[in-house]
Design a protein around this motif. Structure first.
Motif: not given
Length: 288
Positions: A117-132, A277-288
Motif C-alpha cells: 500500500k502506498k500509504s502505510t501507518k505502523v500500528p501504534s500498539e507496537i510501541a508496547l513491545l519491549n526490545p529483546g 529519549v531518542d524516539a524518532n522512529y517509534s510509534p506512540i501508543y496513547i492510553f485511554k
C-alpha cells in the motif's frame, strides 16, 4: 427402514466430505527465525545474484516472479506464503518491524506491515513491545501484488501482524524514573506534560550536529535526537520537578496531548542536566 438407512448413509457421506474438505485447508507453518533465515537468505541471495544486471522494468515482469518462485520452492518456501515466525523484537524501521535471532544480533528479518500500500501507518500498539521481547508474528513472504495493472512479486514481506504477546493486555505503568541513567533502548511509559515543535530550523540542527564534541557525555545522542525530531514530548518524572524529553517524529507517530498517558520506544540519554529519549522512529501508543 430402508429409507431411514439410505438417509443415514447420505448424511454420513456428507459428513465425510465436509471433514475431507476441512483437512485440505492449508495450514500456516511456524518457524523459529534461526531456521527460517537459513532458507530465506538463500532465496534472496540467489534471486539477487540471478538478476543483478536486470533493469527496473525487467523486475516488474512475470519472469522476475518466476525467478523468485524457482528459488523459493528450491528452499521449501513459496511465493505469497503466509507463515508464523518467532524471534526477538528489535525495533521499528520505517514501516517494518525488525525481528532478530538474538538481542543485538546482526541476523534479522524485516516484517513489513503493508508494503503493497502506498500509504502505510505502523500500528501504534507496537510501541508496547519491549526490545529483546520474544514475539511471534504472522507475515506474508515473497508477496504478490498488482502494480500499474501488472502482477508482481517481491523478495521482501507484507501484511505483518503481532500474534503474541497480546498487545491489548499490556497495561499502563509509568516507568520514566527507571530509565534515567540507562542507555538501553527500551519501552517507556509516562504522562505527557507538554508537546512542542522542534524550536530549531533544519539548518540550525545540522550545524549543531556537525559541531558535536564527542568527548562531552551525551552531546552526540542529544544532537542526533534533535536533528531528526519534528516535536519534543515532555513526560512527567514522578516525585521531581524535572521532565523526560522525548524527541519524536510525527511521520511515524500520532502526537499526544497534554495529560495523555503514552508508551513509546527509545534510547535514553543524559546531556547537560537534561534527561532525554531518542524516539524518532517509534510509534506512540496513547492510553485511554
Amino acid at each position: 427402514m430402508r429409507k431411514k438407512f439410505l438417509l443415514l448413509w447420505s448424511l454420513l457421506g456428507i459428513l465425510v466430505l465436509i471433514t475431507a474438505c476441512g483437512s485440505n485447508k492449508e495450514t500456516v507453518k511456524e518457524y523459529n527465525i534461526d531456521d527460517f533465515l537459513k532458507s530465506y537468505n538463500k532465496v534472496v541471495n540467489s534471486v539477487e545474484e540471478k538478476t543483478k544486471y536486470w533493469s527496473d522494468s525487467e523486475r516488474e515482469e512475470s519472469k522476475y516472479t518466476d525467478v523468485i518462485k524457482q528459488y523459493a520452492e528450491k528452499n521449501d518456501l513459496s511465493i505469497n506464503q503466509t507463515i508464523q515466525l518467532r524471534g526477538k523484537f528489535a525495533y521499528i524501521l520505517g514501516t517494518a518491524l525488525n525481528l532478530q535471532e538474538e538481542e543485538n544480533s546482526e541476523n534479522s528479518f524485516l516484517c513489513f506491515f503493508h508494503a503493497s500500500k502506498k500509504s502505510t501507518k505502523v500500528p501504534s500498539e507496537i510501541a508496547l513491545l519491549n526490545p529483546g521481547d520474544n514475539i511471534k508474528v504472522e507475515v506474508t513472504i515473497f508477496p504478490k501484488y498488482n502494480e500499474n495493472g501488472k502482477s508482481q512479486a517481491s523478495i521482501y514481506s507484507d501484511n505483518c501482524k503481532v500474534i503474541t504477546p497480546n498487545l491489548s493486555k499490556v497495561k499502563y505503568k509509568s516507568n520514566t524514573n527507571s530509565v534515567i541513567g540507562d542507555s538501553t533502548t527500551s519501552r517507556i511509559m509516562g504522562e505527557v506534560t507538554s508537546v512542542i515543535e522542534n524550536p530549531y530550523s533544519e539548518a540550525e540542527r545540522k550545524e549543531i550536529s556537525d559541531s558535536v564534541d564527542s568527548s562531552v557525555s551525551g552531546e552526540y545522542e542529544f544532537s542526533s535526537a534533535l536533528q531528526y525530531a519534528t516535536n519534543i514530548v515532555s513526560l512527567n518524572l514522578d516525585g521531581t520537578d524535572d521532565k523526560l524529553l522525548c524527541f519524536v517524529n510525527k511521520s511515524y507517530a500520532k502526537l499526544p496531548k497534554t495529560g495523555d498517558k503514552i508508551s513509546l520506544i527509545g534510547s535514553p540519554f543524559t546531556y547537560s542536566n537534561t534527561f532525554g529519549v531518542d524516539a524518532n522512529y517509534s510509534p506512540i501508543y496513547i492510553f485511554k
